[in-house]
Design a protein around this motif. Structure first.
Motif, PDB file in Angstrom:
ATOM      1  N   ALA A   1       0.829  -1.195   0.000  1.00  9.01           N
ATOM      2  CA  ALA A   1       0.000   0.000   0.000  1.00  9.01           C
ATOM      3  C   ALA A   1       0.866   1.249   0.000  1.00  9.01           C
ATOM      4  CB  ALA A   1      -0.910  -0.003   1.221  1.00  9.01           C
ATOM      5  N   THR A   2       0.383   2.255  -0.657  1.00  9.76           N
ATOM      6  CA  THR A   2       1.076   3.532  -0.699  1.00  9.76           C
ATOM      7  C   THR A   2       0.608   4.379   0.471  1.00  9.76           C
ATOM      8  OG1 THR A   2       1.144   3.422  -3.095  1.00  9.76           O
ATOM      9  CG2 THR A   2       1.488   5.561  -2.115  1.00  9.76           C
ATOM     10  N   ASP A   3       1.539   4.982   1.187  1.00  7.15           N
ATOM     11  CA  ASP A   3       1.194   5.873   2.288  1.00  7.15           C
ATOM     12  C   ASP A   3       1.239   7.302   1.766  1.00  7.15           C
ATOM     13  OD1 ASP A   3       0.826   7.327   4.580  1.00  7.15           O
ATOM     14  OD2 ASP A   3       2.334   6.267   5.743  1.00  7.15           O
ATOM     15  N   TYR A   4       0.078   7.797   1.389  1.00  6.45           N
ATOM     16  CA  TYR A   4      -0.005   9.133   0.810  1.00  6.45           C
ATOM     17  C   TYR A   4       0.389  10.216   1.803  1.00  6.45           C
ATOM     18  CZ  TYR A   4      -2.304   7.011  -3.182  1.00  6.45           C
ATOM     19  OH  TYR A   4      -2.589   6.258  -4.280  1.00  6.45           O
ATOM     20  N   TYR A   5       0.130   9.988   3.068  1.00  9.78           N
ATOM     21  CA  TYR A   5       0.519  10.973   4.082  1.00  9.78           C
ATOM     22  C   TYR A   5       2.043  11.099   4.148  1.00  9.78           C
ATOM     23  CZ  TYR A   5      -4.321  10.730   5.646  1.00  9.78           C
ATOM     24  OH  TYR A   5      -5.687  10.779   5.708  1.00  9.78           O
ATOM     25  N   ALA A   6       2.718   9.971   4.171  1.00 14.07           N
ATOM     26  CA  ALA A   6       4.181   9.984   4.208  1.00 14.07           C
ATOM     27  C   ALA A   6       4.744  10.593   2.928  1.00 14.07           C
ATOM     28  CB  ALA A   6       4.719   8.572   4.404  1.00 14.07           C
ATOM     29  N   MET A   7       4.095  10.320   1.811  1.00 16.90           N
ATOM     30  CA  MET A   7       4.554  10.858   0.534  1.00 16.90           C
ATOM     31  C   MET A   7       4.559  12.391   0.555  1.00 16.90           C
ATOM     32  SD  MET A   7       3.024   9.962  -3.212  1.00 16.90           S
ATOM     33  CE  MET A   7       3.172   8.218  -2.884  1.00 16.90           C
ATOM     34  N   LEU A   8       3.551  12.965   1.219  1.00 17.16           N
ATOM     35  CA  LEU A   8       3.474  14.418   1.320  1.00 17.16           C
ATOM     36  C   LEU A   8       4.177  14.949   2.568  1.00 17.16           C
ATOM     37  CD1 LEU A   8      -0.206  15.121   0.205  1.00 17.16           C
ATOM     38  CD2 LEU A   8       1.887  15.390  -1.131  1.00 17.16           C
ATOM     39  N   GLY A   9       4.570  14.053   3.459  1.00 19.83           N
ATOM     40  CA  GLY A   9       5.275  14.472   4.663  1.00 19.83           C
ATOM     41  C   GLY A   9       4.380  15.122   5.702  1.00 19.83           C
ATOM     42  N   VAL A  10       3.135  14.653   5.782  1.00 20.58           N
ATOM     43  CA  VAL A  10       2.193  15.193   6.761  1.00 20.58           C
ATOM     44  C   VAL A  10       1.671  14.061   7.629  1.00 20.58           C
ATOM     45  CG1 VAL A  10       1.485  17.130   5.295  1.00 20.58           C
ATOM     46  CG2 VAL A  10       0.215  14.979   5.181  1.00 20.58           C
ATOM     47  N   SER A  11       1.113  14.415   8.782  1.00 20.22           N
ATOM     48  CA  SER A  11       0.545  13.405   9.678  1.00 20.22           C
ATOM     49  C   SER A  11      -0.855  13.032   9.202  1.00 20.22           C
ATOM     50  CB  SER A  11       0.483  13.940  11.110  1.00 20.22           C
ATOM     51  OG  SER A  11      -0.428  15.020  11.177  1.00 20.22           O
ATOM     52  N   ARG A  12      -1.372  11.937   9.727  1.00 20.64           N
ATOM     53  CA  ARG A  12      -2.701  11.458   9.343  1.00 20.64           C
ATOM     54  C   ARG A  12      -3.807  12.413   9.780  1.00 20.64           C
ATOM     55  NH1 ARG A  12      -3.172   6.843   6.968  1.00 20.64           N
ATOM     56  NH2 ARG A  12      -1.439   5.400   6.944  1.00 20.64           N
ATOM     57  N   ASP A  13      -3.550  13.232  10.771  1.00 21.85           N
ATOM     58  CA  ASP A  13      -4.562  14.185  11.212  1.00 21.85           C
ATOM     59  C   ASP A  13      -4.291  15.599  10.679  1.00 21.85           C
ATOM     60  OD1 ASP A  13      -2.343  14.680  12.766  1.00 21.85           O
ATOM     61  OD2 ASP A  13      -3.434  14.812  14.658  1.00 21.85           O
ATOM     62  N   ALA A  14      -3.541  15.688   9.609  1.00 20.18           N
ATOM     63  CA  ALA A  14      -3.209  16.986   9.003  1.00 20.18           C
ATOM     64  C   ALA A  14      -4.472  17.662   8.470  1.00 20.18           C
ATOM     65  CB  ALA A  14      -2.212  16.795   7.874  1.00 20.18           C
ATOM     66  N   SER A  15      -4.494  18.966   8.592  1.00 19.64           N
ATOM     67  CA  SER A  15      -5.619  19.734   8.066  1.00 19.64           C
ATOM     68  C   SER A  15      -5.501  19.851   6.552  1.00 19.64           C
ATOM     69  CB  SER A  15      -5.633  21.132   8.682  1.00 19.64           C
ATOM     70  OG  SER A  15      -4.520  21.883   8.207  1.00 19.64           O
ATOM     71  N   ALA A  16      -6.579  20.272   5.927  1.00 18.63           N
ATOM     72  CA  ALA A  16      -6.580  20.461   4.474  1.00 18.63           C
ATOM     73  C   ALA A  16      -5.531  21.503   4.080  1.00 18.63           C
ATOM     74  CB  ALA A  16      -7.962  20.886   3.999  1.00 18.63           C
ATOM     75  N   GLU A  17      -5.357  22.513   4.895  1.00 18.03           N
ATOM     76  CA  GLU A  17      -4.375  23.562   4.615  1.00 18.03           C
ATOM     77  C   GLU A  17      -2.944  23.019   4.691  1.00 18.03           C
ATOM     78  OE1 GLU A  17      -3.022  27.102   3.304  1.00 18.03           O
ATOM     79  OE2 GLU A  17      -5.117  26.491   3.425  1.00 18.03           O
ATOM     80  N   GLU A  18      -2.674  22.166   5.677  1.00 18.52           N
ATOM     81  CA  GLU A  18      -1.344  21.563   5.799  1.00 18.52           C
ATOM     82  C   GLU A  18      -1.040  20.665   4.601  1.00 18.52           C
ATOM     83  OE1 GLU A  18      -0.624  21.051  10.562  1.00 18.52           O
ATOM     84  OE2 GLU A  18      -2.172  19.798   9.621  1.00 18.52           O
ATOM     85  N   ILE A  19      -2.034  19.920   4.161  1.00 16.49           N
ATOM     86  CA  ILE A  19      -1.867  19.047   2.993  1.00 16.49           C
ATOM     87  C   ILE A  19      -1.590  19.883   1.752  1.00 16.49           C
ATOM     88  CG2 ILE A  19      -3.094  17.445   1.462  1.00 16.49           C
ATOM     89  CD1 ILE A  19      -4.450  16.347   4.047  1.00 16.49           C
ATOM     90  N   LYS A  20      -2.324  20.965   1.602  1.00 11.95           N
ATOM     91  CA  LYS A  20      -2.154  21.842   0.443  1.00 11.95           C
ATOM     92  C   LYS A  20      -0.758  22.469   0.427  1.00 11.95           C
ATOM     93  CE  LYS A  20      -4.647  25.549  -1.885  1.00 11.95           C
ATOM     94  NZ  LYS A  20      -5.828  26.429  -1.776  1.00 11.95           N
ATOM     95  N   LYS A  21      -0.292  22.928   1.574  1.00 13.81           N
ATOM     96  CA  LYS A  21       1.046  23.534   1.660  1.00 13.81           C
ATOM     97  C   LYS A  21       2.131  22.522   1.327  1.00 13.81           C
ATOM     98  CE  LYS A  21       0.100  27.218   4.959  1.00 13.81           C
ATOM     99  NZ  LYS A  21       0.386  27.751   6.290  1.00 13.81           N
ATOM    100  N   ALA A  22       1.984  21.300   1.853  1.00 10.66           N
ATOM    101  CA  ALA A  22       2.969  20.251   1.581  1.00 10.66           C
ATOM    102  C   ALA A  22       2.979  19.917   0.095  1.00 10.66           C
ATOM    103  CB  ALA A  22       2.657  19.010   2.408  1.00 10.66           C
ATOM    104  N   TYR A  23       1.800  19.813  -0.501  1.00  8.58           N
ATOM    105  CA  TYR A  23       1.697  19.522  -1.935  1.00  8.58           C
ATOM    106  C   TYR A  23       2.388  20.604  -2.765  1.00  8.58           C
ATOM    107  CZ  TYR A  23      -0.233  19.570  -6.601  1.00  8.58           C
ATOM    108  OH  TYR A  23      -0.366  19.634  -7.962  1.00  8.58           O
ATOM    109  N   ARG A  24       2.093  21.846  -2.456  1.00  6.73           N
ATOM    110  CA  ARG A  24       2.693  22.955  -3.218  1.00  6.73           C
ATOM    111  C   ARG A  24       4.213  22.962  -3.101  1.00  6.73           C
ATOM    112  NH1 ARG A  24      -1.315  28.115  -2.287  1.00  6.73           N
ATOM    113  NH2 ARG A  24      -2.965  27.373  -3.665  1.00  6.73           N
ATOM    114  N   ARG A  25       4.705  22.753  -1.900  1.00  2.00           N
ATOM    115  CA  ARG A  25       6.158  22.748  -1.669  1.00  2.00           C
ATOM    116  C   ARG A  25       6.821  21.620  -2.463  1.00  2.00           C
ATOM    117  NH1 ARG A  25       8.478  19.609   1.838  1.00  2.00           N
ATOM    118  NH2 ARG A  25       6.599  19.340   3.065  1.00  2.00           N
TER     119      ARG A  25
END
Length: 71
Positions: free
Chosen positions: A2-26
């Protein structure tokens, strides 16, 4: 495997939508094919990051994926 999408973006499983967006952009800026011409690994990583963001950005798909990963 299985792919761990959270690890791929470097965020925790309880990350907010904003944290996910920032990690994606970076990460998408870092691995963008225009910034890494000829680097196939960077291109693959860029595509994978996009897929992770697409799934985690959609709350319904994210919840479904989290439930599937928990079982």
């Amino acid at each position: 495997m299985a792919t761990d999408y959270y690890a791929m973006l470097g965020v925790s499983r309880d990350a907010s939508a904003e944290e996910i967006k920032k990690a994606y952009r970076r990460l998408s800026l870092r691995y963008h094919p225009d910034k890494n011409p000829g680097d196939e690994e960077a291109t693959k990583r860029f595509i994978a990051i996009g897929a992770a963001y697409e799934l985690l950005n959609d709350e319904a798909r994210r919840a479904e994926w989290d439930d599937r990963e928990a079982s």
